[in-house]
Enzyme design. Structure first.
Site, mmCIF file in Angstrom:
data_model
loop_
_atom_site.group_PDB
_atom_site.id
_atom_site.type_symbol
_atom_site.label_atom_id
_atom_site.label_comp_id
_atom_site.label_asym_id
_atom_site.label_seq_id
_atom_site.Cartn_x
_atom_site.Cartn_y
_atom_site.Cartn_z
ATOM 1 C CG ASN A 9 43.424 47.673 43.175
ATOM 2 O OD1 ASN A 9 44.020 47.965 44.211
ATOM 3 N ND2 ASN A 9 43.835 48.049 41.971
ATOM 4 C CE LYS A 11 42.197 51.284 41.285
ATOM 5 N NZ LYS A 11 41.806 52.012 40.080
ATOM 6 C CG HIS A 97 46.390 48.354 38.458
ATOM 7 N ND1 HIS A 97 46.231 49.694 38.195
ATOM 8 C CD2 HIS A 97 45.156 47.862 38.694
ATOM 9 C CE1 HIS A 97 44.939 49.992 38.289
ATOM 10 N NE2 HIS A 97 44.266 48.910 38.588
ATOM 11 C CD GLU A 99 45.102 53.115 39.156
ATOM 12 O OE1 GLU A 99 45.351 52.601 40.253
ATOM 13 O OE2 GLU A 99 43.934 53.237 38.711
ATOM 14 C CD GLU A 169 41.769 46.722 36.265
ATOM 15 O OE1 GLU A 169 40.849 46.676 37.075
ATOM 16 O OE2 GLU A 169 42.854 47.273 36.506
ATOM 17 N N GLY A 175 38.094 54.385 37.030
ATOM 18 C CA GLY A 175 37.864 55.551 37.876
ATOM 19 C C GLY A 175 37.169 56.699 37.169
ATOM 20 C CB SER A 215 33.543 52.444 35.977
ATOM 21 O OG SER A 215 34.474 53.522 35.975
HETATM 22 P P1 13P Z 1 37.528 51.537 39.302
HETATM 23 O O1 13P Z 1 36.575 50.378 39.617
HETATM 24 O O2 13P Z 1 37.595 52.546 40.383
HETATM 25 O O3 13P Z 1 37.271 52.080 37.946
HETATM 26 O O4 13P Z 1 38.995 50.861 39.261
HETATM 27 C C1 13P Z 1 39.223 49.737 38.509
HETATM 28 C C2 13P Z 1 40.575 49.226 38.792
HETATM 29 O O5 13P Z 1 41.567 49.821 38.391
HETATM 30 C C3 13P Z 1 40.701 47.997 39.603
HETATM 31 O O6 13P Z 1 42.008 47.517 39.612
#
Ligand code: 13P
Length: 253
Positions: A9, A11, A97, A99, A169, A175, A215
């Site tokens: 992803n 983002k 997701h 976010e 997640e 992140g 992560s």
């Molecule tokens: P990170 O791998 O940067 O922690 O992000 C995970 C994520 O949100 C994938 O959708």
């Protein structure tokens, strides 16, 4: 046996040039494995979907969208429909997701509509669930994940659910560099499979792919993937570097 599924992803990262070069580097590094021993997908920003899909057209790497709108067309300024995503070469769509849930404010009900819109438009949804740090600290992980899962899958029959991937997640691990331990992740993955088995049946639960995200990196991928109920990874930051993403894919082939 569930085939591993590794998705990147991206983002709100990359640009018109780097999205295509990243896609090409991933494609050349996975030529003999993608689609065979592992399913691989990249999930670029909307505006680069078409260019990335066209760069990957001769490969077995799938393309996914980071979001989708609930209606098929009409006066919804700024939104993107399932048909549009299909039209530019997508086969997957992320739904819910964290976010989008926590930054944009999407509710469980909205996420359920997105899952349905993706399925109705011929896309494979990746339904994301996961608890906040304070929810984990107050022992609410199971409750939150159960609620998100039940509501996200509301009114969907067996046939529909078999087209879905679940991504667990934990929000505190996204992140932040704080990965859930393989045991913490396995515990929630097994809870998810158990829930699916109770709501639907064990055959469907056994076939369901559940990705871990938060992560995930080359140095923890193998340990996470070794857990019995972790079937893949939804990778954020480490999917933006072709070498790291390829390294992660190598741990499962
Ligand atoms: P990170 O791998 O940067 O922690 O992000 C995970 C994520 O949100 C994938 O959708």
């Amino acid at each position: 046996m569930r085939k591993p599924f590794i998705a990147g992803n991206w983002k709100m990262n990359t640009d018109s040039h780097s999205s295509v070069s990243l896609a090409k580097a991933i494609s050349s590094g996975t030529q003999h494995v993608a689609g065979r021993s592992v399913d691989v997908a990249v999930i670029p920003p909307f505006v680069y979907l078409q260019a990335v899909a066209s760069a990957l057209s001769a490969s077995s790497i799938a393309v996914g969208a980071q979001d989708i709108y609930i209606e098929p067309k009409g006066a919804f300024t700024g939104e993107i429909s399932a048909a549009m995503l299909k039209d530019v070469g997508c086969s997957y769509a992320l739904c819910g997701h964290s976010e989008r849930r926590h930054v944009i404010g999407e509710t469980d009900e909205m996420v359920n509509k997105k899952v349905k819109a993706a399925l109705a438009g011929g896309l494979l949804p990746i339904l994301c669930v996961g608890e906040l740090r304070e929810e984990r600290e107050s022992d609410k992980t199971a409750e939150v994940v159960t609620r998100q899962l039940k509501n996200g899958l509301a009114d969907l029959g067996d046939e529909k659910v078999s087209a879905i991937t679940i991504a667990y997640e934990p929000v505190w691990a996204i992140g932040t560099g704080l990965t859930a331990t393989p045991q913490q992740a396995q515990e929630v993955h097994s809870l998810i499979r158990e829930l699916i088995s109770r709501i639907y049946d064990s055959r469907l639960a056994d076939a369901l792919r559940i990705q871990y995200g938060g992560s995930a990196k080359p140095d923890n991928a193998a340990e996470l993937m070794a857990q019995p109920d972790i079937d893949g990874l939804l990778v954020g930051g480490a999917s933006l570097k072709a070498d790291d993403f390829l390294e992660i894919i190598k741990t499962v082939v």
